[in-house]
Motif scaffolding. Structure first.
Motif, PDB file in Angstrom:
ATOM      1  N   LEU A 102      46.603  50.859  26.907  1.00 55.14           N
ATOM      2  CA  LEU A 102      46.509  49.660  26.077  1.00 55.14           C
ATOM      3  C   LEU A 102      45.052  49.315  25.848  1.00 55.14           C
ATOM      4  CD1 LEU A 102      49.271  47.491  27.791  1.00 55.14           C
ATOM      5  CD2 LEU A 102      49.496  48.971  25.774  1.00 55.14           C
ATOM      6  N   LEU A 103      44.802  48.617  24.756  1.00 53.72           N
ATOM      7  CA  LEU A 103      43.440  48.210  24.450  1.00 53.72           C
ATOM      8  C   LEU A 103      42.979  47.114  25.407  1.00 53.72           C
ATOM      9  CD1 LEU A 103      43.580  48.079  20.544  1.00 53.72           C
ATOM     10  CD2 LEU A 103      42.668  49.904  21.980  1.00 53.72           C
ATOM     11  N   SER A 104      41.707  47.164  25.744  1.00 51.06           N
ATOM     12  CA  SER A 104      41.142  46.126  26.597  1.00 51.06           C
ATOM     13  C   SER A 104      40.893  44.858  25.778  1.00 51.06           C
ATOM     14  CB  SER A 104      39.832  46.612  27.213  1.00 51.06           C
ATOM     15  OG  SER A 104      38.863  46.844  26.195  1.00 51.06           O
ATOM     16  N   GLU A 105      40.531  43.791  26.463  1.00 48.59           N
ATOM     17  CA  GLU A 105      40.277  42.522  25.774  1.00 48.59           C
ATOM     18  C   GLU A 105      39.110  42.638  24.805  1.00 48.59           C
ATOM     19  OE1 GLU A 105      39.245  37.855  26.889  1.00 48.59           O
ATOM     20  OE2 GLU A 105      39.638  39.344  28.465  1.00 48.59           O
ATOM     21  N   HIS A 106      38.071  43.355  25.208  1.00 48.71           N
ATOM     22  CA  HIS A 106      36.921  43.531  24.321  1.00 48.71           C
ATOM     23  C   HIS A 106      37.302  44.335  23.081  1.00 48.71           C
ATOM     24  CE1 HIS A 106      32.825  44.243  22.971  1.00 48.71           C
ATOM     25  NE2 HIS A 106      33.086  45.556  22.965  1.00 48.71           N
ATOM     26  N   GLU A 107      38.106  45.380  23.251  1.00 47.25           N
ATOM     27  CA  GLU A 107      38.516  46.189  22.100  1.00 47.25           C
ATOM     28  C   GLU A 107      39.388  45.379  21.151  1.00 47.25           C
ATOM     29  OE1 GLU A 107      38.627  50.679  24.042  1.00 47.25           O
ATOM     30  OE2 GLU A 107      40.342  49.332  24.300  1.00 47.25           O
ATOM     31  N   GLU A 141      29.124  45.892  21.150  1.00 49.27           N
ATOM     32  CA  GLU A 141      29.639  47.253  20.993  1.00 49.27           C
ATOM     33  C   GLU A 141      28.506  48.243  20.785  1.00 49.27           C
ATOM     34  OE1 GLU A 141      32.742  50.093  20.710  1.00 49.27           O
ATOM     35  OE2 GLU A 141      32.787  47.976  21.297  1.00 49.27           O
ATOM     36  N   ASP A 142      27.548  47.895  19.947  1.00 51.87           N
ATOM     37  CA  ASP A 142      26.394  48.779  19.723  1.00 51.87           C
ATOM     38  C   ASP A 142      25.537  48.899  20.981  1.00 51.87           C
ATOM     39  OD1 ASP A 142      27.276  49.067  17.144  1.00 51.87           O
ATOM     40  OD2 ASP A 142      25.959  47.496  16.330  1.00 51.87           O
ATOM     41  N   GLN A 143      25.410  47.798  21.719  1.00 57.27           N
ATOM     42  CA  GLN A 143      24.603  47.825  22.933  1.00 57.27           C
ATOM     43  C   GLN A 143      25.242  48.730  23.995  1.00 57.27           C
ATOM     44  OE1 GLN A 143      23.940  43.930  24.613  1.00 57.27           O
ATOM     45  NE2 GLN A 143      22.962  44.756  26.465  1.00 57.27           N
ATOM     46  N   TYR A 144      26.559  48.651  24.133  1.00 58.92           N
ATOM     47  CA  TYR A 144      27.248  49.520  25.089  1.00 58.92           C
ATOM     48  C   TYR A 144      27.078  50.985  24.728  1.00 58.92           C
ATOM     49  CZ  TYR A 144      29.568  45.184  26.535  1.00 58.92           C
ATOM     50  OH  TYR A 144      29.840  43.910  26.975  1.00 58.92           O
ATOM     51  N   GLU A 147      23.491  52.108  25.565  1.00 61.88           N
ATOM     52  CA  GLU A 147      23.296  52.306  27.002  1.00 61.88           C
ATOM     53  C   GLU A 147      24.010  53.560  27.496  1.00 61.88           C
ATOM     54  OE1 GLU A 147      24.555  48.806  28.978  1.00 61.88           O
ATOM     55  OE2 GLU A 147      22.893  47.555  28.230  1.00 61.88           O
ATOM     56  N   PHE A 148      25.174  53.842  26.947  1.00 61.77           N
ATOM     57  CA  PHE A 148      25.908  55.038  27.362  1.00 61.77           C
ATOM     58  C   PHE A 148      25.168  56.313  26.963  1.00 61.77           C
ATOM     59  CE2 PHE A 148      29.030  58.375  26.436  1.00 61.77           C
ATOM     60  CZ  PHE A 148      29.613  58.503  27.688  1.00 61.77           C
ATOM     61  N   ASN A 149      24.577  56.309  25.808  1.00 64.67           N
ATOM     62  CA  ASN A 149      23.829  57.490  25.359  1.00 64.67           C
ATOM     63  C   ASN A 149      22.583  57.728  26.211  1.00 64.67           C
ATOM     64  OD1 ASN A 149      25.689  57.934  23.298  1.00 64.67           O
ATOM     65  ND2 ASN A 149      24.528  56.687  21.817  1.00 64.67           N
ATOM     66  N   LYS A 150      22.018  56.668  26.791  1.00 61.18           N
ATOM     67  CA  LYS A 150      20.836  56.824  27.642  1.00 61.18           C
ATOM     68  C   LYS A 150      21.184  57.228  29.076  1.00 61.18           C
ATOM     69  CE  LYS A 150      17.976  53.442  25.176  1.00 61.18           C
ATOM     70  NZ  LYS A 150      17.230  52.150  25.287  1.00 61.18           N
ATOM     71  N   PHE A 151      22.456  57.097  29.449  1.00 67.14           N
ATOM     72  CA  PHE A 151      22.857  57.371  30.822  1.00 67.14           C
ATOM     73  C   PHE A 151      22.885  58.876  31.093  1.00 67.14           C
ATOM     74  CE2 PHE A 151      26.302  58.374  33.824  1.00 67.14           C
ATOM     75  CZ  PHE A 151      25.807  57.751  34.957  1.00 67.14           C
ATOM     76  N   THR A 152      22.297  59.285  32.188  1.00 67.55           N
ATOM     77  CA  THR A 152      22.296  60.694  32.607  1.00 67.55           C
ATOM     78  C   THR A 152      22.934  60.792  33.988  1.00 67.55           C
ATOM     79  OG1 THR A 152      20.254  61.105  31.366  1.00 67.55           O
ATOM     80  CG2 THR A 152      20.877  62.720  33.046  1.00 67.55           C
ATOM     81  N   PRO A 153      24.053  61.461  34.126  1.00 70.54           N
ATOM     82  CA  PRO A 153      24.706  61.561  35.445  1.00 70.54           C
ATOM     83  C   PRO A 153      23.832  62.323  36.441  1.00 70.54           C
ATOM     84  CG  PRO A 153      26.176  62.237  33.666  1.00 70.54           C
ATOM     85  CD  PRO A 153      24.818  62.114  33.079  1.00 70.54           C
ATOM     86  N   ALA A 154      23.985  61.988  37.696  1.00 74.80           N
ATOM     87  CA  ALA A 154      23.243  62.696  38.742  1.00 74.80           C
ATOM     88  C   ALA A 154      23.732  64.131  38.843  1.00 74.80           C
ATOM     89  CB  ALA A 154      23.410  61.975  40.079  1.00 74.80           C
ATOM     90  N   SER A 155      22.866  64.997  39.310  1.00 75.76           N
ATOM     91  CA  SER A 155      23.198  66.410  39.436  1.00 75.76           C
ATOM     92  C   SER A 155      24.245  66.619  40.527  1.00 75.76           C
ATOM     93  CB  SER A 155      21.940  67.215  39.755  1.00 75.76           C
ATOM     94  OG  SER A 155      22.257  68.577  39.971  1.00 75.76           O
TER      95      SER A 155
END
Length: 306
Positions: A102-107, A141-144, A147-155
């Motif tokens: 189901l869609l979240s409240e923000h969506e 929405e644009d800010q999220y 931020e997601f595009n800048k996130f790099t998972p740890a090795s």
């Protein structure tokens, strides 16, 4: 008068067992049998194949030295990489979960604001006070997304080749091995020490964690169970037997887990130490010791290795 039969004597002696001591009754039986059957006395009093002086020889034979060893393990930090069918099944589960979710409240708010924006652009809806809220939701929405595009998972892998680093081989299980002086040789083994008078084998294992591994805070490691996982014994050379007054050593292994932090090895006892994976133990341990260790260390295997 004829001598009484042997079965009658045995029946009488069995009745005496309920009222008198066993040693006294056996002595009476042996005396009676000696009168009737002198040649059967030794076979009756001594088990076949054993000497009548067995007890005296056992009391003078050298004893075994009891030793407690700790198998300190660092569990895998990350899970194994998905391979083959694991990856396909994981993708299928993600697809099914997305379709049934189901869609979240923000969506829901973003969808409503987009619909209101279309109505506003078509002239169906006039400007109102909700315009600020509409812009804020879309900006979030644009800010999220940014931020997601800048996130790099740890090795998930460790590049270090330092055998003393607890951060090597994050997907595998590691076991602590120490290098100690044994006679005129230096051998790799698990941390161990001789049991002292007045302490149990588990208490000796706890002392090994404290004195040899630097576990001053016991919550940093966990010792499992009161019973050992395995036992390994070896016989001392004749000169060592004479010096230590012991026939050899019996090593009882206790399993433990490193919960957090790192160890601080006691340099006065151990010359070197290493965190070794189960598949690397054959490079360190002697074959007889390794055969015993492999009985209670379960290696981590992926589907490709099965």
């Amino acid at each position: 008068m004829a001598a009484p039969r042997v079965p009658q004597i045995i029946r009488r002696m069995s009745l005496k067992l309920a009222s008198v001591g066993r040693e006294r009754v056996l002595g009476n039986v042996a005396t009676t049998f000696q009168k009737l059957h002198p040649r059967c006395l030794r076979n009756y009093t001594t088990p076949q194949g054993q000497s009548s002086t067995l007890h005296s020889t056992e009391s003078t034979s050298p004893k075994w030295q009891l030793v407690s060893a700790v198998c300190l393990e660092r569990y895998p930090v990350v899970s194994q990489d998905r391979v083959g069918i694991e990856q396909e099944y994981g993708n299928l589960l993600e697809t099914v979960e997305l379709e049934n979710s189901l869609l979240s409240e923000h969506e829901l708010q973003v969808a409503q604001h987009k619909e209101r924006m279309l109505k506003k652009q078509s002239g169906v809806l006039e400007d109102d006070d909700d315009e600020r809220e509409l812009v804020t939701a879309l900006d979030l929405e644009d800010q999220y997304t940014e931020e997601f595009n800048k996130f790099t998972p740890a090795s998930r892998t460790s590049d270090t080749e330092d055998m003393q680093s607890v951060q090597r081989k994050l997907m595998d299980k590691l076991v602590l091995l120490v290098k100690c002086r044994v006679g005129d040789r230096s051998l790799w083994m698990m941390p161990q020490d001789t049991r002292q008078d007045g302490e149990t084998m588990r208490q000796a294992a706890e002392r090994v964690l404290l004195s040899q591994c630097g576990m001053q805070e016991m919550w940093r490691s966990r010792l499992f169970g009161n019973a050992p996982s395995a036992c390994f014994k070896y016989v001392y050379p004749p000169d060592v037997q004479e010096d230590r007054k012991h026939k050899g050593a019996k090593i009882f292994f206790y399993k433990a887990r490193l919960m957090s932090g790192d160890i601080k090895i006691n340099a006065n006892i151990s010359e070197d130490y290493a965190w070794v994976a189960p598949g690397e133990m054959d490079k360190y341990l002697i074959p007889s010791y390794l055969d015993t260790v492999r009985k209670f260390i379960v290696p981590i295997k992926s589907l490709e290795q099965v």
